[in-house]
Design an enzyme around this catalytic site. Structure first.
Site, short mmCIF file in Angstrom:
data_model
loop_
_atom_site.label_atom_id
_atom_site.label_comp_id
_atom_site.label_asym_id
_atom_site.label_seq_id
_atom_site.Cartn_x
_atom_site.Cartn_y
_atom_site.Cartn_z
N ASP A 138 -58.35 48.93 81.76
CA ASP A 138 -58.93 47.77 82.43
C ASP A 138 -59.97 47.11 81.53
OD1 ASP A 138 -57.41 48.31 84.63
OD2 ASP A 138 -59.02 49.24 85.78
N PHE A 139 -60.19 45.83 81.76
CA PHE A 139 -61.20 45.05 81.04
C PHE A 139 -62.56 45.76 81.03
CE2 PHE A 139 -64.67 41.91 81.79
CZ PHE A 139 -64.72 41.34 80.54
#
Length: 276
Positions: free
Chosen positions: A67-68
């Site tokens: 994930d970011f």
């Protein structure tokens, strides 16, 4: 672990076929948008221009996703053959991954197994989020599961609301700590430093040590590779050792149809593309 920039890209493992980097938090893996800089793609091009492959859409073959907001170990395949061998390891569920997280609340259990199914949220305006549902899916999996247990990850404003402005940390406290991909030609293995220590974040101060982190790393590294006929470390049937214990996993049960369907769904989401 300082904030990500073009200049700082920690490399944890490198061979002729693979590169494992310690991805920074709040950094996208790849993007075609000019405003998304730096990205891991851009960092790799900056440090290793000779490794970029013009035959790929983003220049590099990312073997999996983070994930970011999540930091930690991320593997990059440096050619088609390596990408194919890593893909097969993920497909056959041979990969071992361990994450570190700071979560809200006080957890009573020393270990637990989470088996909730995950599906897309139907809440209006939150189509990008996931929830515990009947359909299978893996997006934000750890974050959704922690939230479902009542212990959301600290700093995860998508699945766990902060109590006030002073309760909002500078990052989401989720980190991909350990990664092992046992390909037929080499054992790709990397362990990243623990980012949740007082020296790096004065807001976090450990009070009670249940199990030393290096003990967990030793257990993970000592576990036999599934390709050698041993158990699949990190699988639901293989509990991690408790304090002072060594791993003694039971035999792996046969894969169910539901588990197979879940795996196929995951593969469809993170396919490497035709060129791989």
């Amino acid at each position: 672990m300082e904030p990500g920039s073009m200049e700082n890209l920690p490399v944890m493992y490198r061979s002729r076929d693979f590169l494992v980097v310690n991805k920074h938090w709040d950094v996208r893996i790849d993007s075609k948008a000019w405003r998304d800089t730096p990205t891991l793609q851009a960092q790799l091009r900056h440090h290793f221009p000779e490794l970029a492959d013009p035959d790929t859409y983003y220049g590099f073959r990312f073997c999996h996703q983070l994930d970011f907001s999540t930091s930690g170990a991320l593997c990059v395949a440096l050619n088609k053959a390596a990408a194919g061998s890593a893909y097969k390891c993920f497909k056959e569920r041979l990969v071992t991954k361990a994450y570190l997280a700071l979560v809200r609340g006080h957890i009573q259990e020393s270990r637990t197994t989470i088996s909730y199914a995950i599906g897309k949220s139907g809440t209006e305006g939150r189509a990008h989020t996931m929830c515990i549902a009947g359909t299978q899916g893996r997006t934000h999996q750890l974050r959704v599961h922690c939230s479902a247990l009542g212990h959301p990850v600290v700093g995860d404003l998508t699945y766990g609301q902060a109590l006030g402005r002073e309760d909002q940390p500078f990052r989401m406290m989720l980190h991909a700590f350990y990664l092992r991909i046992p390909t037929p030609t080499e054992r790709v293995e990397a362990c990243t430093p623990d980012p949740f220590v007082p020296a790096l974040d004065a807001c976090w101060s450990p009070q009670t040590l249940v199990q030393p982190l290096d003990q967990l790393v030793q257990a993970l590294r000592a576990a036999p590779d599934p390709t050698e006929g041993g158990p699949r470390p990190g699988s639901p049937s293989t509990p991690l050792p408790g304090p002072g214990q060594t791993p003694s996993p039971p035999a792996k049960p046969p894969e169910t149809e539901a588990q197979r369907a879940s795996c196929l769904q995951w593969l469809s989401e993170w396919t490497l593309g035709p060129e791989s």
